[in-house]
Design an enzyme around this catalytic site. Structure first.
Site, PDB file in Angstrom:
ATOM      1  N   HIS A   1      13.086 -28.625   8.114  1.00  0.00           N
ATOM      2  CA  HIS A   1      11.769 -28.863   7.522  1.00  0.00           C
ATOM      3  C   HIS A   1      10.892 -27.626   7.699  1.00  0.00           C
ATOM      4  O   HIS A   1      10.875 -27.026   8.782  1.00  0.00           O
ATOM      5  CB  HIS A   1      11.107 -30.072   8.182  1.00  0.00           C
ATOM      6  CG  HIS A   1       9.927 -30.587   7.433  1.00  0.00           C
ATOM      7  ND1 HIS A   1       8.681 -29.995   7.527  1.00  0.00           N
ATOM      8  CD2 HIS A   1       9.791 -31.609   6.556  1.00  0.00           C
ATOM      9  CE1 HIS A   1       7.838 -30.648   6.752  1.00  0.00           C
ATOM     10  NE2 HIS A   1       8.483 -31.633   6.151  1.00  0.00           N
TER      11      HIS A   1
ATOM     12  N   GLU B   1       7.735 -27.197   8.151  1.00  0.00           N
ATOM     13  CA  GLU B   1       6.769 -27.282   9.242  1.00  0.00           C
ATOM     14  C   GLU B   1       7.432 -26.967  10.581  1.00  0.00           C
ATOM     15  O   GLU B   1       6.896 -26.205  11.390  1.00  0.00           O
ATOM     16  CB  GLU B   1       6.146 -28.676   9.300  1.00  0.00           C
ATOM     17  CG  GLU B   1       5.193 -28.838  10.477  1.00  0.00           C
ATOM     18  CD  GLU B   1       4.826 -30.274  10.765  1.00  0.00           C
ATOM     19  OE1 GLU B   1       4.696 -30.620  11.953  1.00  0.00           O
ATOM     20  OE2 GLU B   1       4.647 -31.061   9.812  1.00  0.00           O
TER      21      GLU B   1
ATOM     22  N   SER C   1       9.733 -35.172   0.504  1.00  0.00           N
ATOM     23  CA  SER C   1       8.679 -35.392   1.487  1.00  0.00           C
ATOM     24  C   SER C   1       9.238 -36.123   2.701  1.00  0.00           C
ATOM     25  O   SER C   1       9.697 -37.265   2.613  1.00  0.00           O
ATOM     26  CB  SER C   1       7.542 -36.229   0.870  1.00  0.00           C
ATOM     27  OG  SER C   1       6.684 -36.732   1.872  1.00  0.00           O
TER      28      SER C   1
ATOM     29  N   CYS D   1       0.471 -36.460  13.860  1.00  0.00           N
ATOM     30  CA  CYS D   1      -0.795 -36.670  13.155  1.00  0.00           C
ATOM     31  C   CYS D   1      -1.198 -38.144  13.194  1.00  0.00           C
ATOM     32  O   CYS D   1      -0.360 -39.034  13.015  1.00  0.00           O
ATOM     33  CB  CYS D   1      -0.653 -36.197  11.716  1.00  0.00           C
ATOM     34  SG  CYS D   1      -2.133 -36.446  10.723  1.00  0.00           S
TER      35      CYS D   1
ATOM     36  N   HIS E   1       2.330 -26.876   5.240  1.00  0.00           N
ATOM     37  CA  HIS E   1       3.333 -26.925   6.307  1.00  0.00           C
ATOM     38  C   HIS E   1       3.268 -25.722   7.247  1.00  0.00           C
ATOM     39  O   HIS E   1       3.890 -25.732   8.299  1.00  0.00           O
ATOM     40  CB  HIS E   1       4.738 -26.990   5.700  1.00  0.00           C
ATOM     41  CG  HIS E   1       4.922 -28.125   4.749  1.00  0.00           C
ATOM     42  ND1 HIS E   1       4.910 -27.963   3.377  1.00  0.00           N
ATOM     43  CD2 HIS E   1       5.113 -29.446   4.945  1.00  0.00           C
ATOM     44  CE1 HIS E   1       5.088 -29.126   2.788  1.00  0.00           C
ATOM     45  NE2 HIS E   1       5.212 -30.045   3.713  1.00  0.00           N
TER      46      HIS E   1
ATOM     47  N   ASN F   1       7.639 -37.309   5.368  1.00  0.00           N
ATOM     48  CA  ASN F   1       6.893 -38.488   5.815  1.00  0.00           C
ATOM     49  C   ASN F   1       7.094 -39.663   4.870  1.00  0.00           C
ATOM     50  O   ASN F   1       7.112 -40.818   5.294  1.00  0.00           O
ATOM     51  CB  ASN F   1       5.403 -38.153   6.014  1.00  0.00           C
ATOM     52  CG  ASN F   1       4.643 -37.993   4.715  1.00  0.00           C
ATOM     53  OD1 ASN F   1       4.164 -38.957   4.136  1.00  0.00           O
ATOM     54  ND2 ASN F   1       4.506 -36.760   4.241  1.00  0.00           N
TER      55      ASN F   1
ATOM     56  N   SER G   1       1.480 -37.097   1.055  1.00  0.00           N
ATOM     57  CA  SER G   1       1.378 -36.061   0.026  1.00  0.00           C
ATOM     58  C   SER G   1       1.410 -36.652  -1.380  1.00  0.00           C
ATOM     59  O   SER G   1       1.611 -35.926  -2.355  1.00  0.00           O
ATOM     60  CB  SER G   1       2.517 -35.045   0.197  1.00  0.00           C
ATOM     61  OG  SER G   1       3.771 -35.694   0.232  1.00  0.00           O
TER      62      SER G   1
ATOM     63  N   CYS H   1      -3.485 -37.522   3.077  1.00  0.00           N
ATOM     64  CA  CYS H   1      -4.128 -37.405   4.377  1.00  0.00           C
ATOM     65  C   CYS H   1      -5.137 -36.255   4.308  1.00  0.00           C
ATOM     66  O   CYS H   1      -5.218 -35.536   3.301  1.00  0.00           O
ATOM     67  CB  CYS H   1      -3.092 -37.135   5.466  1.00  0.00           C
ATOM     68  SG  CYS H   1      -2.188 -35.580   5.232  1.00  0.00           S
TER      69      CYS H   1
ATOM     70  N   THR I   1       4.607 -33.043  13.085  1.00  0.00           N
ATOM     71  CA  THR I   1       3.446 -33.924  12.955  1.00  0.00           C
ATOM     72  C   THR I   1       3.763 -35.245  12.278  1.00  0.00           C
ATOM     73  O   THR I   1       2.994 -36.200  12.389  1.00  0.00           O
ATOM     74  CB  THR I   1       2.317 -33.231  12.174  1.00  0.00           C
ATOM     75  OG1 THR I   1       2.784 -32.889  10.860  1.00  0.00           O
ATOM     76  CG2 THR I   1       1.846 -31.978  12.886  1.00  0.00           C
TER      77      THR I   1
END
Length: 273
Positions: A120, A122, A214, A186, A70, A216, A257, A12, A158
Site C-alpha cells: 500500500h 501509505e 481502496s 484514523c 497517502h 479501507n 475515498s 473522511c 491509518t
C-alpha cells in the site's frame, strides 16, 4: 425494500482536504503523483477539471506536483526540488502523523514495526520515513514469528481495523522489554467500520461502495461479509436486480475515498428497485 445508509460513510477529512487542494490547483499544469485518492471516478473527474496524474516524476519537466493523500517518502520531496518543480502537499494529516512517529522511533533506536499492507502506498511512505529500516507485518502469523529485539516501536497504517491492530500487538508484546505502541489508526476508519458492522447486522444485504483499489473500502466489505451477504461495487451501474430477490432491507456504506455523488447514485437506484 427499505434502503438504509450507514451512520458514517464516504469522504473522511483527509480525503476532503486532498480533493480541495487538488481543485485549488486545477490549472492544467498540475499533476498528482499517483492517484490522489483510491477512487477511479473521482480521479477521472479531477482530470476533466484540469488535474492530471503521473506515476513517475520523470514524466514532468515543469509544473506543480501534488503529493497525494497517502503521502510519499522524503526522497520524493528531494527529487521534486532537484527537478525545480513546485510542490503542493496533500498528504493526509493522519498519515503525516504516522510518518513522523516512525521517523521519531527510528531516531530513538527502536526497531520499528508497521502494521499494514506491504504494497500500500501509505505504508510504503511510512517505511521510507523510517529510513527504510522498519519491518512491515500484515498477518498475525508474521507477528508471532517476529524475532525479539531490545527496543520495539509499533505504528499502524491509518486504515487497518482496530481489532486487527490489537491482535497484532498481542503477538508482539513478548518480543521486547521496551515497547512503544503508537496506534496511528484514523478515527474515521474506526467510525466507518463500527457503523458498517452495526448496519450489516440489521439488514439482509450490504452494498459497500468504493474503489476496488481502496484498502479501507475493501476492509469494510470484508467486515460486512461476516454479518450478511455483501457486494463491493464501484458504481450504481454494477448493481444487479437478482441480488435483491426476497430481500426486505438493504444497507449501504462506502469507503473514506468514495464521493457523495457516487453514493447518492447507488442509493437512488436501490430505492427505485
Amino acid at each position: 425494500m427499505e434502503v438504509v445508509l450507514a451512520e458514517y460513510l464516504g469522504f473522511c477529512y483527509g480525503v476532503k482536504r486532498a480533493i480541495k487542494i487538488a481543485r485549488e490547483h486545477a490549472d492544467g499544469k498540475s499533476c498528482t503523483l499517483g492517484p490522489i485518492i483510491h477512487n477511479p471516478q473521482m480521479v477521472e473527474r479531477l482530470k476533466n477539471e484540469g488535474v492530471g496524474t503521473i506515476e513517475n516524476l520523470d514524466e514532468m519537466a515543469e509544473g506543480t506536483v501534488i503529493i497525494r493523500s497517502h503521502g510519499v517518502g522524503p526522497q520524493v520531496y528531494e527529487k521534486i526540488d532537484a527537478k525545480g518543480l513546485e510542490v503542493i502537499d496533500a498528504t493526509c494529516p493522519r498519515v503525516k502523523k504516522a510518518q513522523m512517529a516512525a521517523r521519531e522511533l527510528v531516531g530513538d533506536d527502536y526497531t520499528v514495526v508497521i502494521v499494514g499492507e506491504k504494497n500500500h502506498p501509505e505504508v510504503k511512505s511510512i517505511f521510507e520515513w523510517a529510513n527504510k529500516k522498519a519491518i512491515i507485518l500484515e498477518t498475525e502469523d508474521e507477528a508471532e514469528k517476529f524475532a525479539p529485539c531490545p527496543k520495539l516501536g509499533i505504528v499502524s497504517q491509518t486504515t487497518v481495523s482496530g481489532a486487527h491492530f490489537k491482535n497484532m500487538v498481542m503477538h508482539l508484546l513478548d518480543k521486547s522489554s521496551d515497547i512503544k505502541i503508537l496506534r496511528t489508526i484514523c478515527t474515521a476508519t474506526d467510525q466507518r467500520q463500527t457503523a458498517a458492522m452495526e448496519l450489516a447486522s440489521e439488514v439482509d444485504v450490504m452494498l459497500v461502495v468504493g474503489g476496488r483499489n481502496s484498502a479501507n473500502t475493501t476492509r469494510l466489505a470484508k467486515l460486512c461479509e461476516e454479518k450478511c451477504q455483501t457486494y463491493h461495487i464501484e458504481t450504481a451501474e454494477e448493481i444487479l436486480p437478482e441480488w435483491f430477490t426476497k430481500i426486505k432491507k438493504i444497507g449501504i456504506t462506502a469507503g473514506a475515498s468514495t464521493p457523495d455523488w457516487v453514493i447518492k447514485e447507488v442509493y437512488l437506484k436501490c430505492q427505485r428497485m
